[in-house]
Design an enzyme around this catalytic site. Structure first.
Site, PDB file in Angstrom:
ATOM      1  N   LYS A  35     -50.963  57.824  22.627  1.00 52.21           N
ATOM      2  CA  LYS A  35     -51.536  56.542  22.212  1.00 52.21           C
ATOM      3  C   LYS A  35     -50.512  55.804  21.368  1.00 52.21           C
ATOM      4  O   LYS A  35     -49.966  56.359  20.412  1.00 52.21           O
ATOM      5  CB  LYS A  35     -52.819  56.755  21.410  1.00 52.21           C
ATOM      6  CG  LYS A  35     -53.600  55.463  21.190  1.00 52.21           C
ATOM      7  CD  LYS A  35     -54.923  55.731  20.524  1.00 52.21           C
ATOM      8  CE  LYS A  35     -55.770  54.471  20.501  1.00 52.21           C
ATOM      9  NZ  LYS A  35     -55.087  53.327  19.895  1.00 52.21           N
ATOM     10  N   ASP A  79     -49.071  52.604  19.005  1.00 53.34           N
ATOM     11  CA  ASP A  79     -49.553  51.786  17.895  1.00 53.34           C
ATOM     12  C   ASP A  79     -48.884  50.423  17.978  1.00 53.34           C
ATOM     13  O   ASP A  79     -47.908  50.142  17.281  1.00 53.34           O
ATOM     14  CB  ASP A  79     -49.226  52.481  16.572  1.00 53.34           C
ATOM     15  CG  ASP A  79     -50.019  51.890  15.408  1.00 53.34           C
ATOM     16  OD1 ASP A  79     -49.779  52.302  14.268  1.00 53.34           O
ATOM     17  OD2 ASP A  79     -50.859  51.013  15.647  1.00 53.34           O
ATOM     18  N   PHE A 111     -74.261  18.075  24.187  1.00 51.79           N
ATOM     19  CA  PHE A 111     -75.052  18.042  25.404  1.00 51.79           C
ATOM     20  C   PHE A 111     -74.658  16.812  26.218  1.00 51.79           C
ATOM     21  O   PHE A 111     -74.409  15.733  25.665  1.00 51.79           O
ATOM     22  CB  PHE A 111     -76.546  17.957  25.076  1.00 51.79           C
ATOM     23  CG  PHE A 111     -77.208  19.284  24.909  1.00 51.79           C
ATOM     24  CD1 PHE A 111     -77.797  19.921  25.981  1.00 51.79           C
ATOM     25  CD2 PHE A 111     -77.233  19.901  23.667  1.00 51.79           C
ATOM     26  CE1 PHE A 111     -78.433  21.148  25.821  1.00 51.79           C
ATOM     27  CE2 PHE A 111     -77.856  21.121  23.500  1.00 51.79           C
ATOM     28  CZ  PHE A 111     -78.457  21.754  24.580  1.00 51.79           C
ATOM     29  N   HIS A 165     -78.710  23.894  31.477  1.00 47.88           N
ATOM     30  CA  HIS A 165     -80.128  23.878  31.092  1.00 47.88           C
ATOM     31  C   HIS A 165     -80.904  22.991  32.064  1.00 47.88           C
ATOM     32  O   HIS A 165     -80.766  21.763  32.035  1.00 47.88           O
ATOM     33  CB  HIS A 165     -80.290  23.331  29.672  1.00 47.88           C
ATOM     34  CG  HIS A 165     -79.727  24.213  28.604  1.00 47.88           C
ATOM     35  ND1 HIS A 165     -80.520  24.814  27.659  1.00 47.88           N
ATOM     36  CD2 HIS A 165     -78.463  24.610  28.321  1.00 47.88           C
ATOM     37  CE1 HIS A 165     -79.773  25.538  26.844  1.00 47.88           C
ATOM     38  NE2 HIS A 165     -78.507  25.424  27.225  1.00 47.88           N
ATOM     39  N   ASP A 201     -90.196  31.437  24.906  1.00 47.66           N
ATOM     40  CA  ASP A 201     -88.963  31.946  24.289  1.00 47.66           C
ATOM     41  C   ASP A 201     -89.330  32.840  23.102  1.00 47.66           C
ATOM     42  O   ASP A 201     -89.939  32.371  22.143  1.00 47.66           O
ATOM     43  CB  ASP A 201     -88.097  30.763  23.843  1.00 47.66           C
ATOM     44  CG  ASP A 201     -86.783  31.198  23.209  1.00 47.66           C
ATOM     45  OD1 ASP A 201     -86.507  32.412  23.155  1.00 47.66           O
ATOM     46  OD2 ASP A 201     -86.030  30.306  22.766  1.00 47.66           O
ATOM     47  N   GLY A 228     -78.811  35.749  26.507  1.00 51.31           N
ATOM     48  CA  GLY A 228     -77.409  35.715  26.110  1.00 51.31           C
ATOM     49  C   GLY A 228     -77.266  35.850  24.614  1.00 51.31           C
ATOM     50  O   GLY A 228     -76.157  35.884  24.089  1.00 51.31           O
ATOM     51  N   ARG A 271     -73.269  31.409  27.987  1.00 49.89           N
ATOM     52  CA  ARG A 271     -73.687  30.832  26.720  1.00 49.89           C
ATOM     53  C   ARG A 271     -72.463  30.397  25.926  1.00 49.89           C
ATOM     54  O   ARG A 271     -71.413  31.052  25.961  1.00 49.89           O
ATOM     55  CB  ARG A 271     -74.502  31.828  25.889  1.00 49.89           C
ATOM     56  CG  ARG A 271     -75.782  32.324  26.541  1.00 49.89           C
ATOM     57  CD  ARG A 271     -76.716  31.221  27.024  1.00 49.89           C
ATOM     58  NE  ARG A 271     -77.076  30.238  26.037  1.00 49.89           N
ATOM     59  CZ  ARG A 271     -78.171  30.295  25.286  1.00 49.89           C
ATOM     60  NH1 ARG A 271     -78.989  31.326  25.390  1.00 49.89           N
ATOM     61  NH2 ARG A 271     -78.439  29.336  24.440  1.00 49.89           N
ATOM     62  N   ALA A 272     -72.614  29.328  25.165  1.00 49.04           N
ATOM     63  CA  ALA A 272     -71.508  28.731  24.407  1.00 49.04           C
ATOM     64  C   ALA A 272     -71.380  29.407  23.050  1.00 49.04           C
ATOM     65  O   ALA A 272     -71.523  28.786  22.004  1.00 49.04           O
ATOM     66  CB  ALA A 272     -71.742  27.232  24.242  1.00 49.04           C
TER      67      ALA A 272
END
Length: 903
Positions: free
Chosen positions: A293, A295, A666, A715, A733, A769, A840-841
């Site tokens: 591994k 580094d 929006f 939406h 919801d 989300g 989703r934002a």
């Protein structure tokens, strides 16, 4: 040899100078040197240099007709449209100067320190394409595509007294667009004050003095700059143009590999990396490859012809910071290749040292960088990712056979004795080992096919504050560290060792710029507050420590360096994952209840969207590396699942032109700026009756083209275009308080389902989300919107009445503690809910995914993210909502009466 090793920042400036030098042609004109007809409307260069001369200012330079048209702007640009920044036009500069960062000697014109603050391309705005006329008439309007400078800008020459000054006075203005900022937003010159090429401060550039520009030689044919070796001060003239090392390797024999059996593909852009689960012990069975591994920084190298990109694990382009490694990749005897590996600094004993690596990036320390390559993701138009790892590595060894061993190496492995190798690695003070299933295909995202075992406790932590040094020096005493649990930043302790005098001062400068009055930690203990100076939690530190104490604090924590490749929001406390199974060498964990069906199927891959995108490589979410191209590919691939829920409906889109973390808004109305193919439906305004053109999307091409607008959420209305006033879909919801367990949310959704079932309504469920769930049911469109809203409201009131200790129907946030808010307001005219399978934002770019009711039986909250598409993509093959659009169910008079609504 030491004097031949240039600091990374110096190499990056060399690369920039070479790039700008390649644009010039001294035969075109004699004034000034470097003049040429360069660029087109689509590819005109610009740069902004921060210049500490007689006074600090910003030199704004647009490439045009072979020179850099230049303006000196005292305050620098502003994203607030109300700011008018004075920009004094100065003489044209040679194109080559646009790549310069370094020192102009005192006594020469412009003597002082020069930083490359930003660079990119520009183009004239539509209707203002005659640039020569704009320069002549004093009205230049243009669009900028830089790292810091984006969108529409203008340079307007001033009249009146200003018109009679020795040098023409102009105003630099931001024009209205999606990138503009309000007056109280932080200044871009303060927020983004480091070099766009080397990541250095003005002080670091001045102290290193690695490049020198002689202003007096600017008008001469030849080179006006030289590079100075920082260790000796010896000028190092670089007269030849930089040429790709690939040309030097043209005569090298290409690897003799049989690619006929591999699938053909166009070389992909950034590929989401495969990640390892943490485990306590290494597998000893057969069928595993064990590697040391390293580094360092995970890095994806992408060579396409003569161009090389070095991409971080989140897709950021660090090519300019790794010129020596990029040159070694360019020299490989392949036309196209994509490699996966780790960039490290090797210590004398063969171990890797992250602190030295970080010093190379931050402080210009001269540590040679080595790229250890452990996987092959693409080769000359073919896709090897479906091969077994053992076969991929055999091909990789052939590809790297002629590589420069100083900067590019094959990552060796052992095929047996994982536990013995792990113990030996710890004896040698290595970080640990990685065990990888030899037969495994390359899979994007975290997988138990790859396991990581660490010898030492080491992970990233968020810096949430610091203390002052006890000796009164200008550095820091200790960093206050934390990690995220959900949205809460949990205090984890202090680190007061591991700093050099230089790094302590450098970090202090960064922290001072993040100072804030309030702590970001969730209820930090008293000892954390003592002497604390709080900062915004934006910096990430790599920390090595002995162990966790009983009260979950770090013991013997030592600072190794700052991580620039990881967002603070990603940092969580690392814990060991499931121990590997021993039978037949398999380490696959049991599937949770919420993932039973998908795990048994083969993963899908994103199809390439056949839509036009500008800047497809643009990163929309730094925390996950999601790009505009990835978003378009996802919409294209998932279109058969998304379109049934959004087609023939008015839509509202959530757009983030500058990505997650930037301004979002929006958009529901059609404008001329929308991509072709997006439809329009006229919707009467409910107050005025005036028709308004709403967006509607009915096909795959239009859906994928939403990515061009950086649309991260879709939406839809609950009614269709041909029956706008009567909904055919209802959404309840469930928005839980963060303190509630996932099982409680699942039980609540099932209660809502059962209540609806009692009314004769079959319902469906999906993730949002986020942390909640949506319960959805379809109906024959009969009720008009006012009565539909009344029914939804009465419905949730009934459910709240059955269990008022858990449910809440009022919007008051203060009353939501420990409860689930039942939001019925999605069910009114013009209201919307996020579409199934929409992204989703939010940081991580989650996806709202439909579930089968059986998946709420237990387990952890499922998380579906676009960047991890391969891990859940099989869900697109079956549809738990297949019956939603087929059911012809009605809200009967009996159902209305049951909740107290009269028809």
């Amino acid at each position: 040899m030491a004097t031949k090793k240039a600091a990374n920042s110096s190499d990056a400036v060399d690369a920039q100078l070479a790039r700008y030098r390649s644009m010039r042609d001294f035969g075109v004109t004699a004034e000034p040197a470097g003049t040429t007809k360069v660029g087109t409307k689509a590819s005109l260069p610009f740069c902004i240099q921060k210049h500490a001369a007689s006074h600090l200012h910003y030199d704004f330079r647009l490439g045009w007709n072979g020179v850099l048209k230049s303006w000196a702007c005292a305050k620098g640009p502003s994203y607030h449209v109300g700011d008018k920044r004075l920009a004094v036009q100065v003489e044209d500069h040679p194109i080559e100067y646009g790549g310069f960062e370094g020192i102009i000697p005192a006594g020469q014109y412009g003597g002082g320190t020069v930083m490359l603050w930003d660079q990119g391309t520009w183009e004239p705005q539509e209707g203002h394409t005659d640039v020569d006329a704009g320069l002549r008439d004093g009205n230049l309007k243009f669009v900028m595509h830089g790292t810091k400078m984006k969108g529409k800008w203008a340079l307007i020459r001033m009249g009146g007294k200003a018109a009679h000054e020795k040098k023409p006075n102009w105003l630099l203005l931001k024009e209205h667009d999606e990138f503009e900022q309000p007056a109280d937003a932080p200044a871009v010159t303060d927020e983004k004050n480091l070099s766009v090429v080397t990541g250095r401060t003005m002080e670091q550039i001045a102290n290193l003095e690695d490049h020198v520009w002689n202003s007096k030689d600017t008008q001469k044919e030849g080179q006006a700059w030289y590079r100075r070796d920082a260790s000796t001060g010896t000028p190092k003239a670089l007269v030849e143009d930089a040429k790709p090392r690939a040309k030097k390797a043209a005569k090298a024999a290409a690897p003799k590999l049989d690619l006929k059996g591999l699938p053909k593909e166009k070389q992909p852009g950034f590929i989401q990396p495969q990640l390892a689960q943490q485990a306590d012990t290494a597998p000893d069975g057969e069928g595993w490859l064990h590697e040391l591994k390293l580094d360092g920084y995970r890095m994806q190298a992408r060579k396409a012809g003569g161009k090389v990109q070095m991409l971080t694990r989140s897709g950021l382009d660090w090519t300019a910071r790794l010129p020596s490694v990029a040159a070694a990749v360019a020299a490989l005897p392949t036309e196209t290749v994509t490699l996966d590996g780790e960039v490290v600094v090797l210590a004398d004993d063969g171990t890797t040292n992250f602190a030295d690596l970080q010093a190379s990036f931050q402080d210009g320390a001269k540590h040679p960088l080595t790229y250890f390559v452990f996987d092959l993701l693409h080769l000359d138009g073919h896709n090897p990712r479906g091969l077994a790892l053992r076969d991929r590595k055999a091909m990789l060894a052939e590809v790297l056979a002629t590589a420069d061993p100083v900067h590019l190496r094959f990552s060796e492995h052992l095929e047996s004795g994982g536990q013995a190798m792990f113990h030996k690695a710890c004896e040698l003070r290595a970080e640990g080992i990685l065990s990888k299933k030899a037969s495994g295909k390359y899979m994007e995202g975290r997988s138990a096919d790859w396991l990581k075992m660490k010898c030492l406790h080491e992970q990233e932590f968020v810096v949430g504050g610091y203390t002052l040094p006890s000796n009164g020096s200008a550095g820091i005493g200790a960093l206050l560290l934390g990690y995220y649990a959900g949205k809460k930043l949990i205090y984890a302790g202090r680190s007061g060792t591991g700093f050099t005098q230089k790094s302590s001062k450098t970090i202090r400068v960064q922290l001072d710029g993040l100072a804030t009055k309030e702590t970001s930690f969730e209820k930090p203990p008293v000892e954390a507050r003592r002497g604390a100076i709080w900062v915004r939690p934006e910096l990430v530190a790599q920390i090595r420590f002995a162990t966790w104490t009983a009260d979950n604090q770090l013991r013997q924590a030592a600072f190794l360096g700052l991580r620039e490749d990881k967002a603070a929001s990603e940092v969580v406390r690392e814990t060991s994952g499931p121990k590997p199974k021993r039978a037949k060498g398999s380490a696959l964990p049991k599937a949770s209840a919420s993932h039973k069906a998908p795990v048994a199927k083969a993963a899908l891959v994103l199809e390439k969207a056949t839509v036009r995108l500008t800047h497809p490589e643009k990163v929309l979410d730094a925390s996950s590396g999601v790009t505009k191209q990835m978003l378009a590919d996802y919409f294209w691939t998932a279109a058969p699942r998304i379109l049934p829920h959004i087609a023939n409906r008015p839509l509202s889109l959530v757009r983030l032109p500058d990505g997650v973390g930037g301004e979002q808004f929006f958009q529901k109305h059609v404008t001329k700026m929308l991509p072709q193919g997006i439809g329009c439906v006229d919707v009467p305004n409910k107050k005025t009756g005036v028709m308004e053109p709403y967006i509607t999307v009915d096909n795959r091409e239009a859906l994928a083209s939403l990515a061009q607008m950086s649309t991260l959420e879709i939406h839809p209305w609950g009614s269709k275009n041909d029956d706008l006033e009567r909904p055919d879909r209802f959404v309840i919801d469930l928005d839980p308080d963060e303190s509630l367990a996932w099982t409680t949310v699942c039980e609540a959704a099932i209660e809502v389902r059962d209540f609806l079932s009692g009314l004769g309504l079959a319902s469906f469920v999906k993730t949002t989300g986020g942390k909640g769930l949506h319960v959805v049911f379809g109906v024959v469109p009969e009720l008009e919107w006012p009565q539909a809203k009344e029914f939804a409201h009465a419905l949730v009131n009934k459910i709240e009445g059955q269990n008022p200790k858990l449910y809440l129907t009022r919007m008051t946030k203060s009353a939501r503690v420990g409860k689930i808010y039942l939001d019925y307001l999605r069910n009114e005219r013009g209201a919307t809910a996020v579409a199934p399978y929409s992204t989703r934002a939010r940081a991580g770019v989650g996806v709202a995914v439909p579930l089968d009711w059986s998946e709420l039986a237990g387990g952890e909250r499922p998380v579906f993210q676009l960047a991890q598409f391969a891990t859940w993509s099989v869900r697109l093959e079956s549809d738990p909502w297949a019956e939603l659009g087929k059911k012809r169910q009605r809200i009967t008079a009996k159902a209305l009466a049951a909740v107290g609504v009269s028809r």
